[in-house]
Design an enzyme around this catalytic site. Structure first.
Site, short mmCIF file in Angstrom:
data_model
loop_
_atom_site.label_atom_id
_atom_site.label_comp_id
_atom_site.label_asym_id
_atom_site.label_seq_id
_atom_site.Cartn_x
_atom_site.Cartn_y
_atom_site.Cartn_z
N SER A 280 0.84 -1.20 0.00
CA SER A 280 0.00 0.00 0.00
C SER A 280 0.87 1.24 0.00
O SER A 280 1.98 1.24 0.55
CB SER A 280 -0.88 0.03 1.26
OG SER A 280 -0.10 0.36 2.39
N ASP A 281 0.38 2.30 -0.62
CA ASP A 281 1.01 3.59 -0.38
C ASP A 281 0.87 3.86 1.12
O ASP A 281 0.04 3.25 1.80
CB ASP A 281 0.34 4.69 -1.22
CG ASP A 281 1.26 5.88 -1.43
OD1 ASP A 281 2.23 6.06 -0.66
OD2 ASP A 281 1.03 6.65 -2.39
N TRP A 282 1.71 4.77 1.62
CA TRP A 282 1.78 4.95 3.07
C TRP A 282 0.43 5.42 3.63
O TRP A 282 -0.08 6.47 3.27
CB TRP A 282 2.93 5.90 3.42
CG TRP A 282 4.22 5.18 3.68
CD1 TRP A 282 5.06 5.43 4.74
CD2 TRP A 282 4.82 4.08 2.95
NE1 TRP A 282 6.13 4.54 4.70
CE2 TRP A 282 6.01 3.72 3.63
CE3 TRP A 282 4.47 3.36 1.83
CZ2 TRP A 282 6.84 2.67 3.20
CZ3 TRP A 282 5.28 2.32 1.39
CH2 TRP A 282 6.45 1.99 2.07
#
Ligand SMILES: *[C@@H]1O[C@H](CO)[C@@H](O)[C@H](O)[C@H]1NC(C)=O
Ligand SMILES: *[C@@H]1O[C@H](CO)[C@@H](O)[C@H](O)[C@H]1NC(C)=O
Ligand SMILES: *[C@@H]1O[C@H](CO)[C@@H](O)[C@H](O)[C@H]1NC(C)=O
Ligand SMILES: *[C@@H]1O[C@H](CO)[C@@H](O)[C@H](O)[C@H]1NC(C)=O
Ligand SMILES: *[C@@H]1O[C@H](CO)[C@@H](O)[C@H](O)[C@H]1NC(C)=O
Ligand SMILES: *[C@@H]1O[C@H](CO)[C@@H](O)[C@H](O)[C@H]1NC(C)=O
Ligand SMILES: *[C@@H]1O[C@H](CO)[C@@H](O)[C@H](O)[C@H]1NC(C)=O
Ligand SMILES: *[C@@H]1O[C@H](CO)[C@@H](O)[C@H](O)[C@H]1NC(C)=O
Ligand SMILES: *[C@@H]1O[C@H](CO)[C@@H](O)[C@H](O)[C@H]1NC(C)=O
Ligand SMILES: *[C@@H]1O[C@H](CO)[C@@H](O)[C@H](O)[C@H]1NC(C)=O
Ligand SMILES: *[C@@H]1O[C@H](CO)[C@@H](O)[C@H](O)[C@H]1NC(C)=O
Ligand SMILES: *[C@@H]1O[C@H](CO)[C@@H](O)[C@H](O)[C@H]1NC(C)=O
Length: 761
Positions: A280-282
């Protein structure tokens, strides 16, 4: 309202429909819901011998893990890296270290600050793209980083004013695909996992995340456009072997990208055969079970919705143990795919703010950075060959962008993120070498234009005058050349509101009104309009200097003084007015709880739209001048012997990572001759545009850069693959090769087509 039978439907979504007052299906805006695609196709390792071996080792390892250990590997922990996956101390697995990217390792010291992805694209040079990836890979490997969070191919730059457009090589999918492919090969060739990002449709910063206003923006895009524009470059990255993909922040068809089963299970893992892991993106994870079942494999930077919840969900059957095993197997497969168990040192990421041992991983990358730097400078105006400079003895420098940031650099984690001295958010008070945010980098030093020009003037026994901050500098009566430096800033987390700023335009006009030989140098994080002054009689030369990284000044001086002949070309159309970019100029502003961005323009962004609408740009996509000139001749189109030109790829062939393997079959080879007919050596990036029936009038489908001495001729070659010629057939759900006549043009830009021919399928 009829509810789709989909476990994607979150309570939030239903609430949203109620809030927005939608009472029946025809009132659900535009595309509505993302179709459910379950379950996740398990990574098999069947698509190449290297993956097969990697999967064998991964499965052996996973078979020894307890449930708790498996779950532990699927999320992030606080540690030395930007992302630290869980470890398995019992078996000596140390976990994976993730670092930003994509223009150099962001954070530690003794690393290089590379040119931004946009700048690399401006070189139109596949060899430099590959070398860039290799150099990055060497630095990540040297610091013991498992996963480099790049390259960027999305946002591709749909929205002209979007904040992160400079992280990748711009709105053409072919150019972006070639660059992603080269970088992935370069980075992974050094044993580091490339994490290609952001998957998918994260085309603006405004409301990319949920906020007090409501959910994030939903990018609503039709199937053909997803294939022909947004997923296209990722196909190259996948084919090159990318071991990781990052899912993005925003929603697509109302479902968050990291829980969108159509994007992850469907497009990425089934259609494109992805063998690696999705991270996932942060803080992009917005639900637990949905993300697991939609195909997310690792959540960052912490446990998010997983951790103990995921263990429970597996125990109560909401998430199958097979899915959990697949998450961990995919992660370890990428790790073994790049032999990280035996070759990669432990991470050594030291914060520059505390005392620590020196770990210098820069090698001689400064040379490459300088080379890419100059190769990405674009000369767009050069009246009467005012450039290259001929040893002027009296030089003046004006403008805030000529020297490094005037205030102390207090945030060692990122250069270019200091909003404190930006005026109007559109400029950076100091020389701009990279944009802001997590895509920024950590230069060990910066060669400013001022430093490099001063060194040159000293060597020429000249006189240098300067004024960085006045908007109306006192004229220098004796000056032979006035160099004005301006910039256009952009950053992660906000979109631009203009493609120019008044302070800079006024500065340029003021200098030009008093100096008959004014040269404008413009560092910009994305397109920048120049019509306020481009036709001014005293402005004799203009350079789009991009975002060149730490060797900025050297790269510029190489071009200004003719040690390097400029050969960069635009990767954006530069319009005469902001409005010429049409509906995609601004990010979509929607204040509702469930904001919608309908990509109704389809593939018609940048030059595709200008061509369709007959809008004359100031400078066309692919444009750039040289100190010499080139003649094009002898276009030849050869059909590959035995190439099969059936409408669809064979149905009995299984996909490999990147899609159906026959999409890469070369069907035609187009060649042409380029001759340097000027007086100095130089490089030319020849471009091939294809007119595919039922598609935009022309689309980039090849480029080849050749270096030529005066009077020298070389052949440029463009291999056209099945994919290059195909359109996405939404009914057949396959790439379709139309039996038709295609226009083929080879030229120096998208509007400077020197050779025209046709091919027939
Ligand atoms: C559904 O919405 C459309 C568009 O507003 C409207 O024309 C139609 O009458 C509605 N149908 C029902 C059954 O309410
Ligand atoms: C979004 O909806 C459109 C229209 O139904 C469809 O063509 C497209 O594939 C969908 N995309 C995703 C990611 O769900
Ligand atoms: C999970 O990973 C963390 C962080 O690396 C580690 O400290 C912990 O011991 C691991 N837990 C198990 C059960 O292996
Ligand atoms: C890595 O290699 C070592 C030695 O070859 C081995 O003992 C260890 O189990 C391996 N670790 C993994 C995660 O495979
Ligand atoms: C588990 O789920 C709850 C909500 O049910 C959430 O508050 C929590 O943050 C989740 N994550 C972890 C690691 O427990
Ligand atoms: C299973 O566990 C998850 C995580 O705690 C929880 O969210 C979910 O409601 C549970 N499902 C059932 C059917 O108990
Ligand atoms: C460029 O050259 C032409 C022809 O010699 C001359 O008329 C014109 O004034 C020159 N322009 C500049 C800006 O020097
Ligand atoms: C840029 O910074 C300098 C030095 O701090 C300052 O003098 C100048 O006013 C700033 N420029 C603008 C337009 O804010
Ligand atoms: C774009 O945004 C700017 C600044 O927010 C606004 O002034 C302008 O009206 C918008 N233009 C269009 C075409 O939406
Ligand atoms: C060009 O520069 C000269 C000074 O050399 C000045 O007299 C003239 O007005 C300038 N032209 C314009 C359009 O500003
Ligand atoms: C295309 O033609 C060029 C020049 O003859 C040749 O070097 C190249 O190998 C050919 N490419 C393919 C894919 O056939
Ligand atoms: C290029 O060719 C022309 C015509 O044949 C000749 O006059 C000229 O000297 C050549 N230039 C160089 C640099 O060889």
């Amino acid at each position: 309202m009829k509810l789709p039978a989909s476990s994607l439907l979150t309570a939030a979504f239903l609430l949203g429909q109620a809030k927005a007052g939608w009472t029946n299906e025809s009132e659900v805006p535009f595309y509505g819901l993302s179709p459910p695609v379950y379950p996740t196709l398990q990574g098999s390792g069947s698509t190449s011998p290297t993956w097969t071996l990697a999967y064998k080792r991964a499965r052996e390892f996973v078979s020894q893990l307890t449930l708790e250990e498996k779950v532990n590997m699927t999320n992030g922990f606080t540690g030395v890296c930007v992302g630290n996956s869980g470890s398995v101390p019992r078996l000596g697995f140390k976990g994976l270290c993730f670092e930003d990217a994509p223009a150099g390792i962001r954070g530690p010291d003794f690393v290089s600050a590379f040119p931004a992805g946009m700048h690399l694209g401006q070189t139109w040079d596949k060899k430099l793209m590959r070398a860039y990836g290799k150099a990055l890979g060497e630095e990540y490997h040297g610091k013991g980083v498992n996963v480099a969070l790049g390259p960027v191919g999305g946002g591709i730059g749909r929205v002209t004013r979007a904040g992160r457009n400079w992280e990748g090589p711009g709105p053409d999918p072919y150019l972006t695909g070639e660059q992603m492919e080269a970088i992935v090969l370069g980075v992974q060739g050094e044993g580091v996992i490339a994490c290609s990002k952001h998957w998918l449709l994260n085309e603006q910063e405004y409301r990319r995340l949920p906020s007090a206003l409501g959910e994030s923006m939903s990018s609503n895009v039709d199937d053909a456009t997803i294939h022909e524009l947004y997923a296209w470059p990722f196909m190259n990255a996948l084919r090159a072997g990318t071991g990781a993909i990052m899912c993005s922040y925003q929603r697509a068809n109302n479902s968050y990208s990291c829980q969108n089963s159509k994007l992850l299970n469907g497009l990425l893992k089934t259609e494109l055969g992805f063998e690696g892991f999705v991270v996932s993106d942060w803080a992009a994870q917005q639900s637990g079970i949905s993300t697991a079942n939609a195909g997310l494999d690792i959540v960052m930077p912490n446990a998010g919705w997983w951790g103990k919840n995921l263990t429970q969900a597996v125990n109560n059957g909401s998430v199958s143990i097979d899915r959990l095993d697949d998450m961990v197997t995919r992660t370890l497969a990428s790790y073994f795919f790049l032999d990280q168990n035996t070759t990669l040192p432990s991470p050594q990421i030291f914060s520059p703010t505390v005392q620590h041992p020196i770990l210098d991983v820069r090698g001689d990358h400064d040379k490459l950075i300088r080379e890419i730097g100059s190769a990405g400078h674009i000369l767009v105006k050069n009246t009467n060959n005012t450039l290259p400079l001929k040893k002027p003895r009296y030089v003046s420098i004006f403008g805030f962008d000529a020297e490094v940031k005037p205030v102390p650099w207090t945030n060692p984690l990122r250069y270019g993120g200091g909003y404190e001295v930006n005026f109007g958010w559109e400029t950076f008070n100091g020389t701009l070498i990279v944009g802001g945010g997590s895509g920024s980098n950590t230069p060990s030093y910066i060669i400013s234009p001022f430093k490099a020009i001063q060194d040159r003037v000293i060597a020429d026994r000249g006189v240098l005058r300067w004024d960085f901050y006045s908007q109306d500098p006192v004229p220098e009566a004796n000056t032979e050349v006035a160099l004005v430096f301006i910039n256009a800033y952009a950053s992660e987390s906000f979109d631009r509101t203009s493609l120019s700023d008044e302070f800079s335009d006024t500065l340029v006009l003021n200098v030009a009104s008093k100096h008959p030989n004014t040269v404008v140098i413009l560092h910009s994080a994305g397109p920048r309009v120049v019509d306020a002054w481009i036709e001014h009689e005293n402005i004799t030369a203009v350079i789009f200097a991009g975002l060149p990284g730490q060797e900025s000044g050297h790269a510029l001086v190489d071009v200004l003084y003719g040690d390097v002949n400029p050969s960069g070309k635009l990767i954006h159309t530069i319009a005469k007015r902001d409005e010429d970019y049409g509906n995609v100029l601004n990010s979509t502003v929607d204040q509702s709880a469930f904001p919608q961005s309908d990509f109704t323009e389809g593939v018609y962004i940048d030059y595709r739209a200008f061509d369709r609408d007959g809008i004359e740009p100031r400078f066309s996509f692919g444009y750039g001048l040289s100190y010499t000139s080139f003649e094009y001749s002898g276009i030849n189109i050869a059909q590959t012997t035995g190439a099969h030109t059936s409408a669809y790829p064979s149905s009995d062939v299984s996909v490999v990572q990147g899609g159906h393997p026959e999409l890469w079959d070369v069907l035609f080879n187009v060649t042409a001759s380029i001759t340097n007919v000027g007086k100095v050596a130089g490089a030319e990036a020849a471009q091939l545009y294809l007119g595919i029936p039922t598609a935009p009038i022309r689309q980039l489908r090849g480029f080849d850069k050749v270096f030529l001495k005066p009077n020298e001729t070389a052949t440029v070659a463009f291999a056209l693959t099945r994919r290059d010629l195909s359109i996405w057939d939404v009914v057949a759900q396959q790439w379709k090769l139309q039996s038709a006549v295609y226009n083929v043009s080879v030229g120096a830009s998208s509007r400077d087509l020197r050779l025209n021919s046709i091919l027939s399928v």
